[in-house]
Design an enzyme around this catalytic site. Sequence first.
Site, PDB file in Angstrom:
ATOM      1  NE  ARG B 219      -2.358   0.358   3.489  1.00 44.59           N
ATOM      2  CZ  ARG B 219      -3.767  -0.284   3.273  1.00 44.59           C
ATOM      3  NH1 ARG B 219      -3.570  -1.580   3.250  1.00 44.59           N
ATOM      4  NH2 ARG B 219      -4.715   0.701   2.980  1.00 44.59           N
ATOM      5  CB  ALA B 240       8.183  -0.756  -3.065  1.00 39.53           C
ATOM      6  CG  HIS B 241       6.347   2.988  -0.249  1.00 47.91           C
ATOM      7  ND1 HIS B 241       6.448   4.086  -0.577  1.00 47.91           N
ATOM      8  CD2 HIS B 241       7.404   2.135   0.303  1.00 47.91           C
ATOM      9  CE1 HIS B 241       7.717   4.282  -0.216  1.00 47.91           C
ATOM     10  NE2 HIS B 241       8.308   3.113   0.517  1.00 47.91           N
ATOM     11  CG  ASN B 242       3.695   6.126  -2.152  1.00 42.34           C
ATOM     12  OD1 ASN B 242       3.831   5.514  -1.275  1.00 42.34           O
ATOM     13  ND2 ASN B 242       2.576   7.082  -2.397  1.00 42.34           N
ATOM     14  CB  SER B 260       8.324   6.789  -5.092  1.00 38.11           C
ATOM     15  OG  SER B 260       7.765   6.991  -3.909  1.00 38.11           O
TER      16      SER B 260
END
Lengths: 342, 342, 342
Positions: B219, B240-242, B260
């Site tokens: 998330r 991974a996140h974002n 990211s």
Amino acid sequence: MKFITSQIAALLGGSVEGDANAEIWKLCKIEEGVQGGLSFLANSKYTNYIYDTEATAVIVSNDFVPEHPVKATMIRVADPYLAFANLLKKYNEMQLDKKGVDAQAFISPTATIGKNCYIGPFAFIGENVTIGDGVKIYPQTYIGDNTTIGDGTTLFAGVRVYQNIVIGERCILHSGAVVGADGFGFAPTADGKYQKIDQIGTVIIEDDVEIGANTTIDRATLGSTIIHKGVKLDNLCQVAHNVVIGESTVMAAQSAVAGSGKVGSHCIIAGQVGIVGHIEVGNNVTIAAQSGVTRSFPDNVTILGSPATDAVKQRKTYIYERNLDQLYKRVDELEKKLAKME
Amino acid sequence: MKFITSQIAALLGGSVEGDANAEIWKLCKIEEGVQGGLSFLANSKYTNYIYDTEATAVIVSNDFVPEHPVKATMIRVADPYLAFANLLKKYNEMQLDKKGVDAQAFISPTATIGKNCYIGPFAFIGENVTIGDGVKIYPQTYIGDNTTIGDGTTLFAGVRVYQNIVIGERCILHSGAVVGADGFGFAPTADGKYQKIDQIGTVIIEDDVEIGANTTIDRATLGSTIIHKGVKLDNLCQVAHNVVIGESTVMAAQSAVAGSGKVGSHCIIAGQVGIVGHIEVGNNVTIAAQSGVTRSFPDNVTILGSPATDAVKQRKTYIYERNLDQLYKRVDELEKKLAKME
Amino acid sequence: MKFITSQIAALLGGSVEGDANAEIWKLCKIEEGVQGGLSFLANSKYTNYIYDTEATAVIVSNDFVPEHPVKATMIRVADPYLAFANLLKKYNEMQLDKKGVDAQAFISPTATIGKNCYIGPFAFIGENVTIGDGVKIYPQTYIGDNTTIGDGTTLFAGVRVYQNIVIGERCILHSGAVVGADGFGFAPTADGKYQKIDQIGTVIIEDDVEIGANTTIDRATLGSTIIHKGVKLDNLCQVAHNVVIGESTVMAAQSAVAGSGKVGSHCIIAGQVGIVGHIEVGNNVTIAAQSGVTRSFPDNVTILGSPATDAVKQRKTYIYERNLDQLYKRVDELEKKLAKME
């Protein structure tokens, strides 16, 4: 499980000094002794702990002579370290000696379950599944329709085996292993998208195979992905659709074989190795960690590197690379000298 | 599921020679025939097996003329191999055509379940979850609170979707996939420890996405990790996140995109690739296996290596590296010659 | 969970403009507003959406002056973005504030459960397990016999912890993590097969450790695999048998430490790193992504490459490698010149 000190002494062929009826229900370190705990004293560096330990019993050597009073019950044996290791092994065996089909397991009425099986709570056994004798299926494990599990195989908690898979005898599958998910097959379409190719093959895992935690073995597009006898796969490995891995090959963690790759027998594959699809690795091949195998290799070679090549040559290449700063300097020097001479 | 030979013949547009009511409940190889099994004979190398096979029925070619009596019932078709493949496909579709909500599933009273869904035993559906029509949720799958699953999506056994996630229509998530676990975000503290950064964002998975077994998609810290339409992720991948992955990009097993990172549409990412965080990979980019992508790349490039660079250049570099022993010798030679000349 | 707008305003220290009793049960984007949804307006580019949004309520700035009528209830605060982020955080905390032992969990009668725990449906708690206070065990999680879980630890859905493991306080284990599967230990036999070595050790996970989704931590052959205080492991990492990882070391996704490897404290290990077995990495070591650590390293170094070496040196080597085409040309040129001179 609870034992009394005299039972443990009998098991180890030792003698009790102290309370022969003291109850033991866990193992502990001598320096972290707790009530009900059994520890051992094998290394003289730890001798001081025996006088204060809270452990209920301590395994000591036959020739140990205490210098102060010992509160814990002592179990005397010839070799405390070996005795403790044997005890751990037996303890482990007892703990893993589960039996019985739990009422909270889901078992399809069309499934066949062998004798002396363990099927834990929340396990799911699909239609027409065949489970051999002495199979252990831990809680929360999933066995899809028509899958067969051979005698004496253990599936730890949360293993997932899809439909129509065949698993041999005496295999061990660790938690989170997934067998039979769809192979990664898609056909590009004219509009730049991908159309899924049905993965209608299966996976055959032969006898005495061990599969690590969270390792994934995909079903074949058509035909079978095959893991031959005695193969050992570590954790988090990936075996793609239609791969064949030969007898008694071992593969360390996070290694992968891409679609339709063939790996021979008795290979040793270290960790984080990648083997591309549609190539053939021979028998008795050793592949060093993190290698990227991009082409076929014959029997009996040791390879290394990404792209992988003969390990002896690759090790030399690493040295040459590491010393490139020197080589550049030497070429600089040569150019200067030559310029002067011209 | 059981069929009789005449049903199978009708399905394949073939004719029965033998017992038209023989019961079939599995598929098998002709050389490993078993009672209730259906096999096929397409390759003349296997013809001898048909006289002895224990299979109940065998699909043969219209023009097959046996030289000995055949015990098994024969189903005659134009192309046995194609007929068998079609049968496998239909069989697969039937097997996966599960319906109904099992009494042993846990479904929060505040969840909304669409029409014609399958929810298997031991599945967990949290509060305010919305499940579309025709969704298949296999046993032991977890759907956290407030998550939405679009029409026609399949979640195989043991998929875990955390709270507040949005999954589109016609997606397929394979066993062990985890969607929405916390992103890996920690702030170092003055005393050398780490303070967890709350991961309060979500994951959006658009339509027609396939996610492999044991793949993880975290998330977002804030906002959303986004997997756009038609993306296909193989097993054991890490998103991974974002991270944002563009439409119809495919990523082979064990590849990862760090926090990211942005990957464009229609990219082809081979296995064991790593893409570092906070960079941007353009559209139509091809990334070779085991590459380490450490900087942004524009559209339409093919890259290779760790650190990754233009694939053509990198392939030449590999050759130069492999031949470094020769280059060192040539420089040795030059130095010797020059020394003589001086 | 449902709230009314006045409750949310009170929580944020804001004021309601519109229906103070409007019910809110989810968060949404202003451009994708739905009934029962709460959104926010922080960026003036989105201002136009507020007039048409279907969201029940929107958080706006104290100084926002609408140019048209706004159907949604407005909650006015000083900083809408910060307010929304705070709300997300609180919402997250509330969602994760599960309590109570579900009737559909399996809890062995010999297990001890602390106060204020959450144990979700289909969780399995084995014999003699000790669960501390405030522990959260999500659905479908497995805790093997004799395992201990410290106060305040959270195990998300589908975590598997084998028998005899010790997990500390305030740890977080994400879905699919496996702790305590057998180490990968086999002894080759005379006939080219492998004999399993019993894995009778354990795993100790100290306080404040976070373990990512689908990460695997193997039990020791004998003794313990130890994850010290404050270690943070990302998703899909592999920690082999008898490994020790020092305090407050962080390891990004898909990294691995092989058997008996030791990693010091306060290290930063990037993604897809492999550390071979039986070596020692010091304290405060930084390891770049995809590195292959093949030998021991002292404290305070930064390393890179496969095989890994000093990062500054390795970065130079990468440049030398990339320019090898030029070096080859220079040597060609030198040879030509020298040939002419001879």
